[in-house]
Design an enzyme around this catalytic site. Sequence first.
Site, PDB file in Angstrom:
ATOM      1  N   PHE A  13       0.829  -1.214   0.000  1.00 32.24           N
ATOM      2  CA  PHE A  13       0.000   0.000   0.000  1.00 32.24           C
ATOM      3  C   PHE A  13       0.858   1.257   0.000  1.00 32.24           C
ATOM      4  O   PHE A  13       0.704   2.131  -0.861  1.00 32.24           O
ATOM      5  CB  PHE A  13      -0.925  -0.040   1.224  1.00 32.24           C
ATOM      6  CG  PHE A  13      -1.811   1.160   1.402  1.00 32.24           C
ATOM      7  CD1 PHE A  13      -2.649   1.582   0.380  1.00 32.24           C
ATOM      8  CD2 PHE A  13      -1.819   1.859   2.603  1.00 32.24           C
ATOM      9  CE1 PHE A  13      -3.485   2.691   0.550  1.00 32.24           C
ATOM     10  CE2 PHE A  13      -2.643   2.962   2.784  1.00 32.24           C
ATOM     11  CZ  PHE A  13      -3.471   3.372   1.755  1.00 32.24           C
ATOM     12  N   VAL A  14       1.789   1.356   0.941  1.00 28.01           N
ATOM     13  CA  VAL A  14       2.652   2.534   1.025  1.00 28.01           C
ATOM     14  C   VAL A  14       3.754   2.475  -0.027  1.00 28.01           C
ATOM     15  O   VAL A  14       3.996   3.446  -0.752  1.00 28.01           O
ATOM     16  CB  VAL A  14       3.251   2.670   2.436  1.00 28.01           C
ATOM     17  CG1 VAL A  14       4.298   3.787   2.473  1.00 28.01           C
ATOM     18  CG2 VAL A  14       2.154   2.948   3.461  1.00 28.01           C
ATOM     19  N   ALA A  73       9.143  -2.254   3.191  1.00 26.52           N
ATOM     20  CA  ALA A  73       8.679  -3.632   3.378  1.00 26.52           C
ATOM     21  C   ALA A  73       8.719  -3.992   4.852  1.00 26.52           C
ATOM     22  O   ALA A  73       9.600  -3.549   5.596  1.00 26.52           O
ATOM     23  CB  ALA A  73       9.551  -4.596   2.575  1.00 26.52           C
ATOM     24  N   TYR A 144       4.624  -6.004  17.179  1.00 25.97           N
ATOM     25  CA  TYR A 144       4.947  -5.213  15.995  1.00 25.97           C
ATOM     26  C   TYR A 144       5.692  -3.939  16.384  1.00 25.97           C
ATOM     27  O   TYR A 144       6.748  -3.617  15.819  1.00 25.97           O
ATOM     28  CB  TYR A 144       3.657  -4.870  15.251  1.00 25.97           C
ATOM     29  CG  TYR A 144       3.843  -3.924  14.086  1.00 25.97           C
ATOM     30  CD1 TYR A 144       4.475  -4.334  12.920  1.00 25.97           C
ATOM     31  CD2 TYR A 144       3.375  -2.610  14.147  1.00 25.97           C
ATOM     32  CE1 TYR A 144       4.639  -3.472  11.847  1.00 25.97           C
ATOM     33  CE2 TYR A 144       3.534  -1.737  13.083  1.00 25.97           C
ATOM     34  CZ  TYR A 144       4.162  -2.174  11.934  1.00 25.97           C
ATOM     35  OH  TYR A 144       4.331  -1.314  10.888  1.00 25.97           O
ATOM     36  N   LYS A 148       9.658  -2.829  15.550  1.00 26.10           N
ATOM     37  CA  LYS A 148      10.018  -1.596  14.856  1.00 26.10           C
ATOM     38  C   LYS A 148      11.015  -0.772  15.671  1.00 26.10           C
ATOM     39  O   LYS A 148      11.953  -0.181  15.123  1.00 26.10           O
ATOM     40  CB  LYS A 148       8.758  -0.775  14.563  1.00 26.10           C
ATOM     41  CG  LYS A 148       7.920  -1.308  13.413  1.00 26.10           C
ATOM     42  CD  LYS A 148       8.627  -1.144  12.078  1.00 26.10           C
ATOM     43  CE  LYS A 148       7.711  -1.402  10.916  1.00 26.10           C
ATOM     44  NZ  LYS A 148       8.350  -1.168   9.597  1.00 26.10           N
ATOM     45  N   GLY A 193     -25.166   2.721   3.963  1.00 29.31           N
ATOM     46  CA  GLY A 193     -26.158   3.380   4.791  1.00 29.31           C
ATOM     47  C   GLY A 193     -26.442   2.677   6.101  1.00 29.31           C
ATOM     48  O   GLY A 193     -27.508   2.866   6.704  1.00 29.31           O
TER      49      GLY A 193
END
Length: 322
Positions: A13-14, A73, A144, A148, A193
């Site tokens: 995505f990024v 990645a 995660y 990082k 909706g």
Amino acid sequence: MPQSVFLTGATGFVGGAILRRLVDDKKSPIVVALRLSSQSLPLDVTTAHFETFDASTPWEGCFTGVGTVIHSAARVHVMNDTEVDPLSAFRKVNVEGTLNLARKAAAAGVRRFIFISSIKVNGEGTSTGSVYRADDVPAPVDPYGISKLEAEQGLHVVAAETGMEVVIIRPVLVYGPGVKANFFTMMRWLDKGVPLPFGAIHNRRSLVALDNLVDLVVTCIDHPSAANETFLVSDNEDLSTTQLLKKMAEALGKPARLLAIPSWILQTGAIFFGRKSLSQRLCGSLQVDIGKTQSLLGWIPPISVDDALKVTAQYFQEHQTK
């Protein structure tokens, strides 16, 4: 001839958005790292193939003429992770794989390494009136975020030992054309909706449009003040969940059918059904201060929340499956 940019995660995505911007800018040759099983990209780029991304990936020979590595990645945060040892799985890719890539790049003479990290390094949320800043003491909670942070720490060591410049960018929640997960689900409900019980949530959350994140990444390729710094990034326009849903509905051209259920009721129900983390994202606050990013780089988010949501909604409506 200008030095090349080496990009990982170009099918994500990024990373995919970074690749499109680099191609559009036509400033530098581009080398893209692709898994052997990945299809070749239909773009005028050079590819460097790899089989697995970990400490053993042989990057030798991939950095000829490369001046900057953009590493997007990662093993990403997932709900209901089925790994027996999630932290070990995250470390294999996000720590060992990243540091192996950085060491090989430094040995080949790469000048700058841009690492797409995560706001989860700072923590999971802020209290009323407080914000995360780039130089705060890290406080990751989940595997995660821990992985990082460990990657960031390892990159600082590589930079100190080799002289390669390291730039760390910690995005908040990223949205834009093709966004998935909870953001996509909310758009789908609004488009159909469906009445949602989120009409009385008074939290504050920072978000970042995909185009704004990409613009900052590209800015950091050459900006001299980016070297060996950590930056937080957002749209610089914090919203409550209720405000965001109203803006999303407007972008979709649909009414926002939001029920004013007190957030404490939602949080209690989420805990009862084992969805505490989801309630934190919907009802809790997470705000960042991008003052350092703005002052050091002279960077201003180029696209507003409203315009970014319009582009996101248009893509959603053009590509959704009925």
